[in-house]
Design a protein around this motif. Structure first.
Motif, PDB file in Angstrom:
ATOM      1  N   GLN A   6      29.821 -37.803 -66.844  1.00  0.00           N
ATOM      2  CA  GLN A   6      29.324 -37.488 -65.510  1.00  0.00           C
ATOM      3  C   GLN A   6      28.617 -36.131 -65.555  1.00  0.00           C
ATOM      4  OE1 GLN A   6      31.991 -36.807 -62.045  1.00  0.00           O
ATOM      5  NE2 GLN A   6      30.929 -38.602 -61.224  1.00  0.00           N
ATOM      6  N   LEU A   7      27.424 -36.095 -65.012  1.00  0.00           N
ATOM      7  CA  LEU A   7      26.568 -34.909 -65.043  1.00  0.00           C
ATOM      8  C   LEU A   7      26.189 -34.525 -63.623  1.00  0.00           C
ATOM      9  CD1 LEU A   7      24.498 -32.934 -66.500  1.00  0.00           C
ATOM     10  CD2 LEU A   7      22.878 -34.822 -66.355  1.00  0.00           C
ATOM     11  N   LEU A   8      26.307 -33.249 -63.321  1.00  0.00           N
ATOM     12  CA  LEU A   8      25.873 -32.716 -62.030  1.00  0.00           C
ATOM     13  C   LEU A   8      24.595 -31.919 -62.250  1.00  0.00           C
ATOM     14  CD1 LEU A   8      26.227 -32.022 -59.030  1.00  0.00           C
ATOM     15  CD2 LEU A   8      27.738 -30.154 -59.745  1.00  0.00           C
ATOM     16  N   ILE A   9      23.545 -32.287 -61.537  1.00  0.00           N
ATOM     17  CA  ILE A   9      22.281 -31.553 -61.597  1.00  0.00           C
ATOM     18  C   ILE A   9      22.151 -30.769 -60.297  1.00  0.00           C
ATOM     19  CG2 ILE A   9      19.763 -31.724 -61.685  1.00  0.00           C
ATOM     20  CD1 ILE A   9      20.116 -34.317 -63.320  1.00  0.00           C
ATOM     21  N   VAL A  10      22.059 -29.445 -60.416  1.00  0.00           N
ATOM     22  CA  VAL A  10      21.912 -28.569 -59.251  1.00  0.00           C
ATOM     23  C   VAL A  10      20.484 -28.027 -59.288  1.00  0.00           C
ATOM     24  CG1 VAL A  10      22.848 -26.613 -57.978  1.00  0.00           C
ATOM     25  CG2 VAL A  10      24.348 -27.951 -59.478  1.00  0.00           C
ATOM     26  N   GLU A  11      19.629 -28.598 -58.459  1.00  0.00           N
ATOM     27  CA  GLU A  11      18.195 -28.296 -58.486  1.00  0.00           C
ATOM     28  C   GLU A  11      17.629 -28.495 -57.094  1.00  0.00           C
ATOM     29  OE1 GLU A  11      14.723 -27.247 -59.183  1.00  0.00           O
ATOM     30  OE2 GLU A  11      15.674 -27.492 -61.136  1.00  0.00           O
ATOM     31  N   ASP A  12      16.862 -27.525 -56.587  1.00  0.00           N
ATOM     32  CA  ASP A  12      16.290 -27.652 -55.249  1.00  0.00           C
ATOM     33  C   ASP A  12      14.910 -28.311 -55.235  1.00  0.00           C
ATOM     34  OD1 ASP A  12      15.134 -25.442 -56.457  1.00  0.00           O
ATOM     35  OD2 ASP A  12      14.981 -24.297 -54.608  1.00  0.00           O
ATOM     36  N   ASP A  13      14.293 -28.494 -56.381  1.00  0.00           N
ATOM     37  CA  ASP A  13      13.018 -29.200 -56.483  1.00  0.00           C
ATOM     38  C   ASP A  13      13.344 -30.694 -56.588  1.00  0.00           C
ATOM     39  OD1 ASP A  13      10.685 -30.484 -57.320  1.00  0.00           O
ATOM     40  OD2 ASP A  13      10.093 -28.865 -58.667  1.00  0.00           O
ATOM     41  N   GLU A  14      13.162 -31.424 -55.478  1.00  0.00           N
ATOM     42  CA  GLU A  14      13.580 -32.828 -55.422  1.00  0.00           C
ATOM     43  C   GLU A  14      12.912 -33.697 -56.486  1.00  0.00           C
ATOM     44  OE1 GLU A  14      13.533 -34.652 -51.533  1.00  0.00           O
ATOM     45  OE2 GLU A  14      13.990 -32.713 -50.607  1.00  0.00           O
ATOM     46  N   THR A  19      13.501 -36.772 -61.518  1.00  0.00           N
ATOM     47  CA  THR A  19      13.030 -37.061 -62.875  1.00  0.00           C
ATOM     48  C   THR A  19      14.149 -36.840 -63.888  1.00  0.00           C
ATOM     49  OG1 THR A  19      10.784 -36.423 -62.275  1.00  0.00           O
ATOM     50  CG2 THR A  19      11.307 -36.446 -64.614  1.00  0.00           C
ATOM     51  N   LEU A  20      14.842 -35.698 -63.781  1.00  0.00           N
ATOM     52  CA  LEU A  20      15.970 -35.428 -64.681  1.00  0.00           C
ATOM     53  C   LEU A  20      17.056 -36.484 -64.522  1.00  0.00           C
ATOM     54  CD1 LEU A  20      16.878 -31.615 -64.798  1.00  0.00           C
ATOM     55  CD2 LEU A  20      16.149 -33.079 -66.670  1.00  0.00           C
ATOM     56  N   LYS A  21      17.347 -36.848 -63.287  1.00  0.00           N
ATOM     57  CA  LYS A  21      18.391 -37.848 -63.002  1.00  0.00           C
ATOM     58  C   LYS A  21      18.069 -39.160 -63.708  1.00  0.00           C
ATOM     59  CE  LYS A  21      20.839 -39.967 -59.130  1.00  0.00           C
ATOM     60  NZ  LYS A  21      20.709 -41.368 -59.008  1.00  0.00           N
ATOM     61  N   ARG A  22      16.851 -39.662 -63.525  1.00  0.00           N
ATOM     62  CA  ARG A  22      16.466 -40.930 -64.168  1.00  0.00           C
ATOM     63  C   ARG A  22      16.562 -40.831 -65.687  1.00  0.00           C
ATOM     64  NH1 ARG A  22      12.425 -40.929 -60.180  1.00  0.00           N
ATOM     65  NH2 ARG A  22      10.921 -40.122 -61.662  1.00  0.00           N
ATOM     66  N   ARG A  26      19.198 -43.045 -68.048  1.00  0.00           N
ATOM     67  CA  ARG A  26      18.773 -43.900 -69.161  1.00  0.00           C
ATOM     68  C   ARG A  26      19.585 -43.605 -70.421  1.00  0.00           C
ATOM     69  NH1 ARG A  26      13.512 -43.221 -66.932  1.00  0.00           N
ATOM     70  NH2 ARG A  26      13.094 -41.463 -68.281  1.00  0.00           N
ATOM     71  N   ARG A  27      20.155 -42.419 -70.509  1.00  0.00           N
ATOM     72  CA  ARG A  27      20.974 -42.032 -71.670  1.00  0.00           C
ATOM     73  C   ARG A  27      22.457 -42.296 -71.445  1.00  0.00           C
ATOM     74  NH1 ARG A  27      18.179 -37.499 -74.897  1.00  0.00           N
ATOM     75  NH2 ARG A  27      16.021 -37.798 -74.306  1.00  0.00           N
ATOM     76  N   GLY A  28      22.786 -42.957 -70.345  1.00  0.00           N
ATOM     77  CA  GLY A  28      24.163 -43.363 -70.105  1.00  0.00           C
ATOM     78  C   GLY A  28      25.018 -42.406 -69.295  1.00  0.00           C
ATOM     79  N   TYR A  29      24.403 -41.428 -68.640  1.00  0.00           N
ATOM     80  CA  TYR A  29      25.156 -40.491 -67.807  1.00  0.00           C
ATOM     81  C   TYR A  29      25.276 -41.033 -66.381  1.00  0.00           C
ATOM     82  CZ  TYR A  29      24.677 -36.788 -71.331  1.00  0.00           C
ATOM     83  OH  TYR A  29      24.743 -36.041 -72.475  1.00  0.00           O
ATOM     84  N   ASP A  30      26.384 -40.712 -65.738  1.00  0.00           N
ATOM     85  CA  ASP A  30      26.562 -40.930 -64.309  1.00  0.00           C
ATOM     86  C   ASP A  30      26.136 -39.612 -63.661  1.00  0.00           C
ATOM     87  OD1 ASP A  30      27.419 -41.670 -61.752  1.00  0.00           O
ATOM     88  OD2 ASP A  30      29.483 -41.047 -62.152  1.00  0.00           O
ATOM     89  N   VAL A  31      25.025 -39.617 -62.916  1.00  0.00           N
ATOM     90  CA  VAL A  31      24.417 -38.369 -62.449  1.00  0.00           C
ATOM     91  C   VAL A  31      24.645 -38.146 -60.956  1.00  0.00           C
ATOM     92  CG1 VAL A  31      22.261 -37.059 -62.285  1.00  0.00           C
ATOM     93  CG2 VAL A  31      22.650 -38.560 -64.243  1.00  0.00           C
ATOM     94  N   LEU A  32      25.059 -36.918 -60.636  1.00  0.00           N
ATOM     95  CA  LEU A  32      25.200 -36.466 -59.251  1.00  0.00           C
ATOM     96  C   LEU A  32      24.148 -35.392 -59.011  1.00  0.00           C
ATOM     97  CD1 LEU A  32      29.051 -35.858 -59.419  1.00  0.00           C
ATOM     98  CD2 LEU A  32      27.927 -37.829 -58.384  1.00  0.00           C
ATOM     99  N   PRO A  49      32.750 -33.597 -62.886  1.00  0.00           N
ATOM    100  CA  PRO A  49      31.773 -33.796 -63.965  1.00  0.00           C
ATOM    101  C   PRO A  49      32.128 -32.974 -65.203  1.00  0.00           C
ATOM    102  CG  PRO A  49      30.847 -32.421 -62.238  1.00  0.00           C
ATOM    103  CD  PRO A  49      32.191 -32.881 -61.755  1.00  0.00           C
ATOM    104  N   GLY A  50      31.758 -33.509 -66.343  1.00  0.00           N
ATOM    105  CA  GLY A  50      31.986 -32.790 -67.592  1.00  0.00           C
ATOM    106  C   GLY A  50      30.786 -31.951 -67.999  1.00  0.00           C
ATOM    107  N   PHE A  51      29.635 -32.214 -67.347  1.00  0.00           N
ATOM    108  CA  PHE A  51      28.383 -31.537 -67.674  1.00  0.00           C
ATOM    109  C   PHE A  51      27.691 -31.095 -66.390  1.00  0.00           C
ATOM    110  CE2 PHE A  51      29.202 -34.839 -70.779  1.00  0.00           C
ATOM    111  CZ  PHE A  51      29.051 -34.187 -71.993  1.00  0.00           C
ATOM    112  N   ALA A  52      26.938 -30.006 -66.480  1.00  0.00           N
ATOM    113  CA  ALA A  52      26.136 -29.558 -65.332  1.00  0.00           C
ATOM    114  C   ALA A  52      24.864 -28.884 -65.824  1.00  0.00           C
ATOM    115  CB  ALA A  52      26.936 -28.587 -64.462  1.00  0.00           C
TER     116      ALA A  52
END
Length: 177
Positions: A6-14, A19-22, A26-32, A49-52
């Protein structure tokens, strides 16, 4: 909910966040996705999440507060700070607050995954062959003052003793995207 990837992306540029989420999905992460410290805090109540990936500048906020909150929530989380405003001062602060790595934009998914893999330090890293230039020292000082003034350009210009437009031009010249 906890998943190993599970990966959390903290980014204000939608657009960049999507793009990062997709790419990570594709690499198998569950993205928040989150765009502020408040949203990060809300997501952490039900997720672990284990990654951010945290952007350093989140509108008027600093991503460093998110790094501190994420590290406090789970010290084992691998956190990569991603920024278009790279400086030694913010890199040091990010690592002190719990980030495992710090990358300047533009960085892609491969770079970020490699940064997750390099969570430990390398004592064999060679020392810089030449001293830092005056321009680099100026750039780092400007970014340190920017960080201390919460990325408020007018306040940073006042503290640096320069006109706001002069500071804005300097930032536009060296900005990394």
């Amino acid at each position: 909910m906890m998943t190993e990837r599970q990966l959390l992306i903290v980014e204000d540029d939608e657009a960049f966040a999507r793009t990062l989420k997709r790419s990570f999905e594709r690499r198998g992460y569950d993205v928040l996705l989150a765009d502020s410290l408040e949203r990060v805090t809300a997501l952490l109540t039900t997720n672990r999440p284990g990654f951010a990936v945290v952007d350093l500048k989140l509108g008027p906020q600093s991503g460093l507060a998110c790094v501190a909150a994420l590290h406090a929530h789970d010290p084992a989380m691998l956190i990569v700070v991603l920024t278009g405003f790279a400086s030694i001062a913010t890199a040091v602060e990010a690592i002190k607050l719990g980030a495992t790595n710090y990358l300047a934009k533009p960085s892609n998914t491969d770079d970020i995954e490699a940064a997750f893999a390099r969570s430990g330090g390398n004592p064999a890293t060679p020392l810089a062959p030449r001293p830092t230039s005056i321009k680099t020292l100026e750039w780092e000082h400007i970014h340190e003052v920017l960080k201390d003034s919460d990325f408020n350009i007018s306040e940073a210009a006042r503290r640096l003793g320069m006109h706001r437009r002069t500071l804005a031009r300097k930032l536009d010249k060296r900005q990394v995207r």
